[in-house]
Design a protein around this motif. Structure first.
Motif, PDB file in Angstrom:
ATOM      1  N   GLU A 188       0.753  -1.241  -0.104  1.00 19.11           N
ATOM      2  CA  GLU A 188       0.033  -0.140   0.091  1.00 19.11           C
ATOM      3  C   GLU A 188       0.829   1.297   0.069  1.00 19.11           C
ATOM      4  O   GLU A 188       0.582   2.099  -0.831  1.00 19.11           O
ATOM      5  N   LEU A 189       2.113   1.257   0.782  1.00 24.10           N
ATOM      6  CA  LEU A 189       2.908   2.360   0.772  1.00 24.10           C
ATOM      7  C   LEU A 189       3.464   2.512  -0.443  1.00 24.10           C
ATOM      8  O   LEU A 189       3.889   3.600  -0.943  1.00 24.10           O
ATOM      9  N   LEU A 190       4.086   1.575  -1.255  1.00 24.46           N
ATOM     10  CA  LEU A 190       4.425   1.764  -2.511  1.00 24.46           C
ATOM     11  C   LEU A 190       3.440   2.227  -3.518  1.00 24.46           C
ATOM     12  O   LEU A 190       4.040   2.926  -4.232  1.00 24.46           O
ATOM     13  N   GLY A 191       2.339   1.894  -3.238  1.00 13.55           N
ATOM     14  CA  GLY A 191       1.303   2.311  -4.367  1.00 13.55           C
ATOM     15  C   GLY A 191       1.101   3.932  -3.943  1.00 13.55           C
ATOM     16  O   GLY A 191       1.333   4.659  -5.057  1.00 13.55           O
ATOM     17  N   LYS A 192       1.313   4.456  -2.668  1.00 13.22           N
ATOM     18  CA  LYS A 192       1.161   5.742  -2.654  1.00 13.22           C
ATOM     19  C   LYS A 192       2.440   6.529  -3.137  1.00 13.22           C
ATOM     20  O   LYS A 192       2.271   7.538  -3.597  1.00 13.22           O
ATOM     21  N   ALA A 193       3.498   5.865  -2.669  1.00 11.59           N
ATOM     22  CA  ALA A 193       4.800   6.468  -2.904  1.00 11.59           C
ATOM     23  C   ALA A 193       4.976   6.595  -4.388  1.00 11.59           C
ATOM     24  O   ALA A 193       5.520   7.754  -5.051  1.00 11.59           O
ATOM     25  N   THR A 194       4.520   5.651  -5.247  1.00 13.22           N
ATOM     26  CA  THR A 194       4.651   5.800  -6.671  1.00 13.22           C
ATOM     27  C   THR A 194       3.706   7.080  -7.038  1.00 13.22           C
ATOM     28  O   THR A 194       4.196   7.953  -8.094  1.00 13.22           O
ATOM     29  N   ARG A 195       2.796   7.413  -6.573  1.00 16.36           N
ATOM     30  CA  ARG A 195       1.889   8.520  -7.025  1.00 16.36           C
ATOM     31  C   ARG A 195       2.751   9.956  -6.552  1.00 16.36           C
ATOM     32  O   ARG A 195       2.741  10.876  -7.260  1.00 16.36           O
ATOM     33  N   LEU A 196       3.055   9.825  -5.214  1.00 13.15           N
ATOM     34  CA  LEU A 196       4.083  11.106  -4.913  1.00 13.15           C
ATOM     35  C   LEU A 196       5.104  11.116  -5.926  1.00 13.15           C
ATOM     36  O   LEU A 196       5.482  12.304  -6.063  1.00 13.15           O
ATOM     37  N   SER A 197       5.727  10.177  -6.172  1.00 13.21           N
ATOM     38  CA  SER A 197       6.953  10.350  -7.129  1.00 13.21           C
ATOM     39  C   SER A 197       6.673  11.020  -8.405  1.00 13.21           C
ATOM     40  O   SER A 197       7.416  11.449  -9.086  1.00 13.21           O
ATOM     41  N   THR A 198       5.430  10.885  -9.038  1.00 12.14           N
ATOM     42  CA  THR A 198       5.165  11.517 -10.247  1.00 12.14           C
ATOM     43  C   THR A 198       5.238  13.028  -9.946  1.00 12.14           C
ATOM     44  O   THR A 198       5.566  13.861 -10.974  1.00 12.14           O
ATOM     45  N   HIS A 199       4.927  13.536  -9.044  1.00  9.29           N
ATOM     46  CA  HIS A 199       5.340  15.222  -8.554  1.00  9.29           C
ATOM     47  C   HIS A 199       6.627  15.357  -8.014  1.00  9.29           C
ATOM     48  O   HIS A 199       7.236  16.209  -8.862  1.00  9.29           O
ATOM     49  N   LEU A 200       7.270  14.484  -7.624  1.00  9.17           N
ATOM     50  CA  LEU A 200       8.413  14.821  -7.154  1.00  9.17           C
ATOM     51  C   LEU A 200       9.621  14.297  -8.156  1.00  9.17           C
ATOM     52  O   LEU A 200      10.728  14.750  -8.254  1.00  9.17           O
ATOM     53  N   LYS A 201       9.464  13.659  -9.060  1.00  4.40           N
ATOM     54  CA  LYS A 201      10.113  13.142 -10.200  1.00  4.40           C
ATOM     55  C   LYS A 201      11.479  12.389  -9.498  1.00  4.40           C
ATOM     56  O   LYS A 201      12.410  12.953  -9.947  1.00  4.40           O
ATOM     57  N   GLN A 202      11.201  11.741  -8.896  1.00  3.86           N
ATOM     58  CA  GLN A 202      12.374  11.002  -7.856  1.00  3.86           C
ATOM     59  C   GLN A 202      11.919   9.499  -7.725  1.00  3.86           C
ATOM     60  O   GLN A 202      10.850   9.314  -7.598  1.00  3.86           O
ATOM     61  N   PRO A 203      12.874   8.733  -7.647  1.00 10.64           N
ATOM     62  CA  PRO A 203      12.569   7.139  -7.640  1.00 10.64           C
ATOM     63  C   PRO A 203      12.185   6.887  -6.207  1.00 10.64           C
ATOM     64  O   PRO A 203      12.394   7.507  -5.063  1.00 10.64           O
TER      65      PRO A 203
END
Lengths: 399, 262
Positions: free
Chosen positions: A91-106
């Protein structure tokens, strides 16, 4: 951070005094509002409500972290449960992936302890761009000190801007220790996460007062920004096994895995098949079920629904069921898809532990019971007649 | 043994009522009480004192001057003495700053063998301050302890609760533990201790007494800031499922099926 009244703009309307949820504002002799900073929680309600913009935040110089910009990327701390990677990690990876689209970071998943190739594949398929496995066997032992030291070294190497872990018995103390070591902010039990660009602030939303109010919190001047996230709230991604990711296997320093605390054993709780924390469905019994034997009725209904058995406080206090099953203020806070409250009147201490559930069914003889205030459906009647009929109806449906 | 128990004064949620229109909890006019988990923490300390009568239990609390009442309450349960950490400079502390203040106070008390906190405070619900104190003081930590199985002057055997079950540990002292409800019901005040609590003079420590750096306490020392508070949307009216039990049950199962919940 502080708050003040700009006297020139104030029109003495008194709105701030009325709106302040903690009664920190009072009119002084000159009919001007004065904010008692001992009481003020800086919630900002008065700032929003003031019609003339006379209340403002003041930013006191905070120790600027010169290396602020060195911190990049999102780190997700994986955890295990029952011998496999816990659902909250995905679940955390799912959320982190969405946040990373804004942050442009892995997104980097950190697994403390050995992990199989299959598990690593699953982490990558679920959103991890990088997986770091700290392979020391000792990290399998439930010792927060060992895990905290191993994670600390990794954070020093990686300098992530955000660290996420589950708001669980493993995740909460682990990140609490880490936050102190890095002298940074940590927000517990978040149910919403977002980023604010261009400042790259993590907006962390969490319930307070058992979910009756929500607060959004950020860590403005310190890095990493850290949060624990309530299980079962974020959505995991549909696994994509074509996703590629970098896999890094390392070992932590031997002195990190030495600990003065000696773990002896784990005694599993065996009274129910499914546990409260990750159950989609919970059936709870209260004082209305009258005797400990009648919990078998609750168990039968829970088993048919593939759910967990919960309890309000009185049956626990009377020794009818182990305290691990207690939902509410001095037990567990749960938010399943379905919560069935059987013979529970709904004391406020119980309501704060379950009112965030998606669907609440109350089975109760009392039409005035407080549980009905939070319930979506109410079956008014004798639970000893209704529950067996529910069991019958479910058995019929499953055939 | 020398034990410090950390207690917090919180609003008494059992007095709060649910607003019939907004379904939110009405907090005004609610008394302050000792955080329920901290009463379990006090009980744990007193269980150790029962076994090792030489034990001295000191309670500390950070809060406004009124928090003295919380400290008097735990003295009436059997705690030996108490210290109130109170200053306008402490106000607005988040969990990092709070754990720093409490750890500085514990340093000031000196030679503490065991620090006990409640699992979490019921108003903030973070469960971060106990582990934070342990981190500040570099002490071993076990959270959500629900039973003390063996007591020795330099080591405890304890039982901790997790999602998976109960974990057992040997914990060498000094150390910090946080306590859950399984420890047993907090004891009632005795007449003798009540009178002791009434007479007790509780010293107030400010940043000066605990040698705290002003940059690390209160709002200045708190990296997190609340930027917004709002009321979540709540569900609508309750739907009563009418009929006799067989019809009620069938209708309920049907609705849950239609909503894809089951």
């Amino acid at each position: 951070m502080s708050i003040k009244v700009v006297i020139d703009r104030c029109v003495s309307c008194g709105v701030c005094v009325k709106e302040c949820p903690v009664a920190a504002i009072a009119m002084n002799e000159e009919n001007l509002p004065e904010i008692n900073l001992d009481k003020c929680t800086l919630c900002g309600i008065c700032i929003d409500k003031c019609p003339t913009g006379a209340i403002v935040r003041t930013h006191q110089a905070q120790k600027a972290q010169e290396d602020y910009d060195q911190y990049r990327g999102i780190m997700v701390v994986a955890e295990r449960e029952d011998g496999e990677i816990a659902r909250v990690t995905y679940e955390l990876l799912g959320k982190a992936t969405r946040l990373s689209t804004h942050l442009k970071q892995p997104v980097t998943a950190v697994h403390l302890g050995p992990a199989t190739d299959q598990e690593v594949r699953e982490l990558i398929a679920s959103g991890a761009d990088r997986v770091i496995i700290v392979e020391n066997e000792e990290l399998n032992i439930p010792l927060v000190g060992v895990r905290a030291r191993a994670l600390h070294d990794l954070v020093v190497d990686e300098l992530p801007e955000i660290i996420l872990a589950g708001s669980t018995s493993q995740g909460r103390p682990l990140l609490s220790k880490l936050a102190v070591k890095f002298q940074t902010g940590l927000t517990a039990d978040c149910t919403g996460l977002d980023v604010e660009m261009p400042d790259r602030h993590l907006l962390q939303t969490r319930p307070a007062w058992g979910g009756s109010i929500m607060a959004t919190i950020l860590t403005a001047h310190n890095r990493p920004q850290m949060a624990t996230v309530r299980p079962r709230v974020m959505r995991r991604l549909k696994p994509d096994y074509n996703r590629k990711g970098e896999v890094i296997r390392i070992k932590t320093r031997p002195e990190n895995v030495e600990d003065p605390v000696k773990f002896i054993e784990l005694i599993k709780e065996s009274t129910s098949k499914v546990r409260l924390d990750n159950a989609d469905i919970i059936v709870s019994g209260g004082r209305g079920i009258k005797s400990p034997d009648n919990f078998t009725l609750i168990e039968k209904l829970a088993n048919l629904l593939n759910g967990a058995v919960g309890s309000s406080r009185p049956p626990v206090d009377d020794g009818w069921i182990d305290h691990a099953h207690q939902v509410g203020q001095t037990g567990r806070t749960v938010a399943p898809k379905l919560y069935v409250a059987v013979g529970i009147s709904g004391a406020i201490q119980h309501l704060v532990g379950m009112q965030s559930s998606e669907c609440i069914v109350a089975i109760n003889k009392d039409q005035e019971a407080p549980i009905l205030k939070v319930a979506d459906y109410a079956i008014i009647g004798d639970l000893f007649k209704v529950v067996p009929e529910m069991i019958k109806a479910l058995e019929k449906r499953q055939q | 043994m020398k034990i410090v128990v950390c207690v917090k004064q919180v609003p008494d949620i059992s007095q709060a009522k649910v607003d019939p229109e907004t379904y939110t909890i009405i907090r005004t006019g609610v008394d302050a009480v000792v955080n329920p988990f901290d009463l379990y923490a006090v009980e744990a300390a007193l269980q150790i004192k029962d076994n090792l009568p030489q034990t001295k239990v000191t309670a500390i609390s950070m809060g406004p001057p009124q928090a003295e009442a919380a400290l008097k309450e735990v003295i009436s349960m059997g705690v030996d003495d108490a210290i109130l950490l109170s200053s306008k400079h402490f106000a607005g502390s988040d969990t990092l700053a709070t754990s720093y203040v409490l750890s500085k106070a514990i340093n000031q008390i000196k030679d503490v063998d065991l620090i006990i906190t409640g699992r979490q405070a019921i108003d903030g619900d973070t469960a971060q301050v106990g582990p934070g104190i342990a981190a500040h003081l570099n002490l071993p930590l076990v959270t959500d302890v629900n039973g003390i199985v063996e007591i020795k002057p330099d080591e405890l055997k304890i039982k901790a609760m997790t999602e998976e079950g109960y974990l057992y540990y040997f914990l060498p002292l000094p150390a910090l533990i946080s306590i859950g409800k399984g420890i047993g019901e907090p004891r009632m005040p005795s007449l003798r201790n009540k009178s002791r609590a009434r007479k007790a003079i509780i010293p107030v420590w400010t940043p000066e007494e605990i040698d705290a750096e002003y940059q690390k306490i209160g709002l200045k020392g708190s990296p997190t800031q609340v930027v917004k508070i709002f009321t979540p949307e709540v569900g609508g009216e309750v739907l009563f499922i009418e009929g006799e039990p067989p019809q009620q049950a069938e209708r309920m199962v049907e609705i849950l099926g239609q909503r894809h919940i089951i």
